[in-house]
Motif scaffolding. Structure first.
Motif, mmCIF file in Angstrom:
data_model
loop_
_atom_site.group_PDB
_atom_site.id
_atom_site.type_symbol
_atom_site.label_atom_id
_atom_site.label_comp_id
_atom_site.label_asym_id
_atom_site.label_seq_id
_atom_site.Cartn_x
_atom_site.Cartn_y
_atom_site.Cartn_z
ATOM 1 N N UNK A 49 -17.661 11.007 3.017
ATOM 2 C CA UNK A 49 -17.081 11.387 4.316
ATOM 3 C C UNK A 49 -16.857 12.895 4.390
ATOM 4 N N UNK A 50 -16.299 13.464 3.329
ATOM 5 C CA UNK A 50 -16.048 14.911 3.327
ATOM 6 C C UNK A 50 -17.344 15.710 3.252
ATOM 7 N N UNK A 51 -18.361 15.126 2.627
ATOM 8 C CA UNK A 51 -19.662 15.779 2.639
ATOM 9 C C UNK A 51 -20.174 15.932 4.064
ATOM 10 N N UNK A 52 -19.974 14.895 4.875
ATOM 11 C CA UNK A 52 -20.404 14.974 6.282
ATOM 12 C C UNK A 52 -19.532 15.962 7.059
ATOM 13 N N UNK A 53 -18.236 15.974 6.780
ATOM 14 C CA UNK A 53 -17.352 16.939 7.461
ATOM 15 C C UNK A 53 -17.812 18.378 7.195
ATOM 16 N N UNK A 194 -34.826 7.330 11.314
ATOM 17 C CA UNK A 194 -35.060 7.074 9.892
ATOM 18 C C UNK A 194 -33.764 6.565 9.251
ATOM 19 N N UNK A 195 -33.877 5.538 8.434
ATOM 20 C CA UNK A 195 -32.705 5.015 7.733
ATOM 21 C C UNK A 195 -33.163 4.212 6.517
ATOM 22 N N UNK A 196 -32.218 3.584 5.844
ATOM 23 C CA UNK A 196 -32.496 2.747 4.671
ATOM 24 C C UNK A 196 -33.112 3.559 3.527
ATOM 25 N N UNK A 281 -28.222 14.301 6.478
ATOM 26 C CA UNK A 281 -28.983 13.044 6.546
ATOM 27 C C UNK A 281 -28.876 12.184 5.279
ATOM 28 N N UNK A 282 -29.087 12.717 4.071
ATOM 29 C CA UNK A 282 -28.961 11.838 2.902
ATOM 30 C C UNK A 282 -27.541 11.310 2.693
ATOM 31 N N UNK A 283 -26.533 12.038 3.167
ATOM 32 C CA UNK A 283 -25.149 11.584 3.010
ATOM 33 C C UNK A 283 -24.756 10.574 4.088
ATOM 34 N N UNK A 284 -25.311 10.740 5.290
ATOM 35 C CA UNK A 284 -25.017 9.793 6.375
ATOM 36 C C UNK A 284 -25.910 8.566 6.278
#
Length: 375
Positions: A49-53, A194-196, A281-284
């Motif tokens: 979460x903090x990585x995305x923040x 893109x996901x998964x 992207x890799x974190x979310x």
């Protein structure tokens, strides 16, 4: 006799204080927080979460470079954020390989991304093939958004487009791009994006250490960008940049090519936003055209306004605090988040135009005034 409260703080003293505060925060973000996670005192969820923040904080700095320091209100920074994310996403999709749903079912012998199998493709399109290389993908994170920003900025600034017209154009640019990325025939995942993702640089996303290192990379990038922007703001270039914000005509009369300065800042801000997207992207775990829509750019503008324009620290504080508030509000009041965000923006504009970072100064001024009255 001069009291401690009324003693002026020199710029050198203020710089020393800022360096000390940044050093302490950097040590906490880059060293202590990941160690707490490794020791089990901070959950993997909060690291992610903090990585995305922190990625959002990078995006906010890019907005502040344009709006706060140059006077260019761009409503299209989400485009560059998403383009960086898509470049990283293409590499991550190719790394899924035999772990994809269709491959596990024996229906994907060529290792295509699953959405291509769904669309009826049997071979990988040529423009996808270089993205097997991580180095090439990182180069595209810089080159594609940089090229888009350069072409758009060159045409806009050469035509002397500024003010509200510049804002509308940037908003139109990101809106058009989002519509284009929604199309399946663009081969960028369409509506689902893109996901998964399964792994990055040989490390699986099932391993908490992968997210920890992604978080550390994001924190280091944020510190480097902050320091770089601070240094830039104190150079002659930074002085011209702020002079353009305060009076572009006077800069032109002084013999400076304001369009060249604005183009450089626009491209630099696009690159910062793109790197933020590539780290996000890799974190979310997902990137889709929703991230490109104008609302996302508007949110970033609100982060900067709430934190404090032209301060660098303000956008970081605004991005983290508002997204933390969003994480809570979307659980507690899922239908009221946009009302909360809009109300917060109005309150800041009317009663706290300097943003959150101006609060200590206002408190200090209040006590100075009170002390001087008593003396």
């Amino acid at each position: 006799m001069t009291s401690p409260l009324s003693a002026p703080i020199t710029s050198s003293k203020r710089l020393k204080i800022e360096i000390g505060v940044v050093a302490v925060i950097a040590i906490f973000l880059i060293v202590i927080f990941p160690l707490l996670n490794a020791w089990g005192m901070v959950s993997n969820f909060h690291v992610s979460l903090w990585g995305k923040y922190l990625c959002y904080a990078l995006l906010a700095i890019s907005v502040d470079l344009l709006w706060g320091y140059t006077g260019l209100l761009s409503l299209g920074q989400a485009l560059f954020f998403s383009l960086g994310g898509y470049m990283m996403g293409m590499h991550l999709m190719l790394m899924i390989g035999e772990l994809g749903k269709y491959a596990e079912a024996g229906k994907n012998p060529n290792g295509l991304p699953d959405f291509m199998i769904f669309l009826g493709y049997t071979t990988l399109p040529d423009f996808w093939k270089p993205f097997f290389s991580f180095g090439f993908s990182m180069a595209m994170v810089v080159l594609i958004p940089g090229l888009v920003a350069y072409v758009f900025g060159f045409l806009a600034f050469r035509s002397r487009i500024k003010g509200v017209y510049f804002s509308i154009l940037t908003q139109a640019l990101t809106y058009c791009a989002s519509l284009m990325f929604f199309q399946n025939n663009l081969l960028m995942g369409g509506n689902n994006g893109f996901t998964d993702f399964k792994r990055i640089l040989g490390h699986t996303f099932a391993d908490p250490a992968t997210y920890r290192w992604l978080y550390i990379a994001t924190a280091i990038t944020l510190v480097l960008v902050y320091v770089g922007c601070r240094v830039l703001s104190r150079t002659k270039f930074g002085m011209v940049q702020q002079a353009i914000r305060d009076g572009e005509n006077r800069v032109l009369f002084s013999g400076y090519a304001a369009a060249h300065f604005k183009l450089f800042v626009f491209v630099l801000a696009a690159l910062i936003a793109s790197v933020a997207g590539a780290l996000f992207v890799p974190q979310a775990g997902i990137i889709n055209p929703e991230e490109m829509k104008p609302e996302k750019s508007l949110e970033a503008v609100v982060w900067v306004a709430v934190g404090g324009r032209a301060t660098l620290a303000g956008p970081i504080i605004g991005a983290i605090s508002i997204n933390a508030l969003k994480s809570w509000a979307t659980r507690a009041f899922p239908d009221s988040w946009l009302l909360i965000l809009g109300g917060l923006f109005i309150i800041v504009v009317l009663f706290l135009p300097g943003g959150i970072v101006s609060i200590p100064g206002k408190i200090s001024a209040f006590y100075k005034a009170r002390f001087s009255k008593k003396s």
